[in-house]
Design an enzyme around this catalytic site. Sequence first.
Site, PDB file in Angstrom:
ATOM      1  N   TYR A  47     -13.735  18.085   5.402  1.00  0.00           N
ATOM      2  CA  TYR A  47     -13.767  18.020   4.112  1.00  0.00           C
ATOM      3  C   TYR A  47     -12.871  18.829   3.330  1.00  0.00           C
ATOM      4  CZ  TYR A  47     -16.681  14.651   1.661  1.00  0.00           C
ATOM      5  OH  TYR A  47     -17.202  13.458   1.008  1.00  0.00           O
ATOM      6  N   GLU A  49     -12.007  18.960  -0.339  1.00  0.00           N
ATOM      7  CA  GLU A  49     -11.911  18.517  -1.699  1.00  0.00           C
ATOM      8  C   GLU A  49     -11.136  19.798  -2.395  1.00  0.00           C
ATOM      9  OE1 GLU A  49     -15.801  17.924  -3.352  1.00  0.00           O
ATOM     10  OE2 GLU A  49     -15.870  16.029  -2.751  1.00  0.00           O
ATOM     11  N   ASP A 193       6.235   1.489 -10.084  1.00  0.00           N
ATOM     12  CA  ASP A 193       5.211   1.027  -8.706  1.00  0.00           C
ATOM     13  C   ASP A 193       6.122   0.752  -7.647  1.00  0.00           C
ATOM     14  OD1 ASP A 193       3.652   0.507  -6.875  1.00  0.00           O
ATOM     15  OD2 ASP A 193       2.308  -0.480  -8.269  1.00  0.00           O
ATOM     16  N   THR A 219       2.637   2.978  -2.348  1.00  0.00           N
ATOM     17  CA  THR A 219       1.855   2.922  -1.125  1.00  0.00           C
ATOM     18  C   THR A 219       2.895   3.617  -0.132  1.00  0.00           C
ATOM     19  OG1 THR A 219       2.754   0.863  -0.251  1.00  0.00           O
ATOM     20  CG2 THR A 219       0.956   0.631  -1.784  1.00  0.00           C
ATOM     21  N   LYS A 222       3.974  -0.137   3.598  1.00  0.00           N
ATOM     22  CA  LYS A 222       4.670  -1.345   3.501  1.00  0.00           C
ATOM     23  C   LYS A 222       5.983  -1.104   4.181  1.00  0.00           C
ATOM     24  CE  LYS A 222       1.602  -2.916  -0.336  1.00  0.00           C
ATOM     25  NZ  LYS A 222       1.467  -3.370  -1.543  1.00  0.00           N
ATOM     26  N   ARG A 228      -1.881   3.485   5.936  1.00  0.00           N
ATOM     27  CA  ARG A 228      -2.124   2.979   4.708  1.00  0.00           C
ATOM     28  C   ARG A 228      -2.834   3.943   3.827  1.00  0.00           C
ATOM     29  NH1 ARG A 228      -2.664  -2.030   5.856  1.00  0.00           N
ATOM     30  NH2 ARG A 228      -3.221  -2.482   3.595  1.00  0.00           N
TER      31      ARG A 228
HETATM   32  C1  LIG Z   1       0.401  -3.260  -2.600  1.00  0.00           C
HETATM   33  C2  LIG Z   1       0.585  -2.864  -4.102  1.00  0.00           C
HETATM   34  C3  LIG Z   1      -0.232  -2.103  -4.659  1.00  0.00           C
HETATM   35  C4  LIG Z   1      -1.778  -1.544  -3.921  1.00  0.00           C
HETATM   36  O1  LIG Z   1      -1.674  -0.856  -2.831  1.00  0.00           O
HETATM   37  P1  LIG Z   1      -2.975  -0.849  -2.097  1.00  0.00           P
HETATM   38  O2  LIG Z   1      -2.815   0.325  -1.021  1.00  0.00           O
HETATM   39  O3  LIG Z   1      -3.437  -2.333  -1.470  1.00  0.00           O
HETATM   40  O4  LIG Z   1      -3.999  -0.557  -3.094  1.00  0.00           O
HETATM   41  C5  LIG Z   1       0.101  -1.485  -5.811  1.00  0.00           C
HETATM   42  N1  LIG Z   1       1.194  -2.033  -6.494  1.00  0.00           N
HETATM   43  C6  LIG Z   1       1.925  -2.799  -5.787  1.00  0.00           C
HETATM   44  C7  LIG Z   1       3.182  -3.119  -6.721  1.00  0.00           C
HETATM   45  C8  LIG Z   1       1.654  -3.222  -4.740  1.00  0.00           C
HETATM   46  O5  LIG Z   1       2.590  -4.233  -4.228  1.00  0.00           O
END
Ligand SMILES: *Cc1c(COP(=O)(O)O)cnc(C)c1O
Length: 428
Positions: A47, A49, A193, A219, A222, A228
């Site tokens: 933990y 935090e 994003d 993220t 990807k 993840r």
């Molecule tokens: C995949 C994605 C997310 C969210 O990611 P998670 O890890 O699945 O919560 C946010 N914004 C965009 C543009 C995405 O493609």
Amino acid sequence: MIKDRLVGELLTRELARQRRGVELIASENFASLDVIRTMGSWLNNKYAEGYPGKRYYGGCEVIDEIEGLAIQSLCKLFGAGYANVQPHAGAQANMAVQLSLLKPGDAILGLNLAHGGHLTHGSPVNFSGMYFRAHSYGVHPDTGYVNMEQVREQALEHRPKLIICGASAYSRDWDYAAFRTIADECGAVLMADIAHPAGLIAAGLLSDPLKQCHVVTSTTHKTLRGPRGGIIIMGEDIPHPSGQTDKKGNPVMMGQRLNSAVFPGTQGGPLEHVIAAKAVAFREAQTEDYRKYAAQVIRNAAALAQALVDRGFNIVSGGTDNHLMLVDLRSKSITGKDAENLLIRADITTNKNMIPNDPEKPMITSGIRLGTAALTTRGLVEGDFVRIAEWIHALILHRSEDAVIASIKSEINRYMEGFPLYPGIEGL
Ligand SMILES: *Cc1c(COP(=O)(O)O)cnc(C)c1O
């Protein structure tokens, strides 16, 4: 094998599935064994935090070094001056940014979900659309590119506090400078994003959002090919737009507000096993190998898009600048749902996806989204993606012939044996 035989066998079956299939889901990748092993470590037990040097638990000396290394590696990777590596996922990163900047009822502006945007950019079924007044811009019906005139109109009409660029299903690069001009004009904070193209941006192959956007979220799993998870970065820390000052009269900084919005604002204890795996991935992404990989991802996507166009498919916006494309299937008289279900019978994994102004319902759709990040990790190059386009074409052409589908499936399974995944590993 792990002692739990039932779960162990399921893990082995999933590994076999990943090995034999043609993985075209644009948001997926195959993380390195180093990343996988780091995630599966005893760091899970701790933990922590708080933040490095300011924890609510004892025994965090090593954890502080780990999180510090992740932050430092991430800043180096993107040339960032601020980083938070704690968001559990991309959605949590976006939630934290919104919590740090907005009050319930404030206006936000993002790309329409039906045009490739993300749920967390203002969809009514997501917190972002429930707690904020969400407005959207779309892609131009003629070009499939983001309609910058509409962005400006919407921004000036609704005066959002936050403008979001970035998408889940958009195959073109972004004009962050044009967004910044509009954000400045209406006094909005600009957020990018980059969940999908993050790795390609880190490799310097797409426009750099950090120079123009106040805040950037992503993220890590990807194109970036890590565990993840989510991250928040800024080119440099800036005073929070509220203009608030602390007890000493110093401006409250955006970084400070973002940190509080992640913890304790929206999350509890950080996933330090995942943060360590993020550090591994950020360091991998700085290697020459990774940069070559990212360039190959883009070449492969261009080759796949062209091979599909050559076979009578339409690609939204006519092609791709990044790792993904949206295939408009209407010229082939098959829905996205039917295509997804057909392709999986030959072990080609894709997802149905709305195309801009889709006449079909979200559970049916007229398109599929394809990406090359995962298969490029397996070692496939341009010629292999032409082969994949041939398989997709043949499957759709012979969609009612079971024997053809079965024979393509076995051809695919044999083919993928030539691109080993986690060689030598048989299970956990
Ligand atoms: C995949 C994605 C997310 C969210 O990611 P998670 O890890 O699945 O919560 C946010 N914004 C965009 C543009 C995405 O493609």
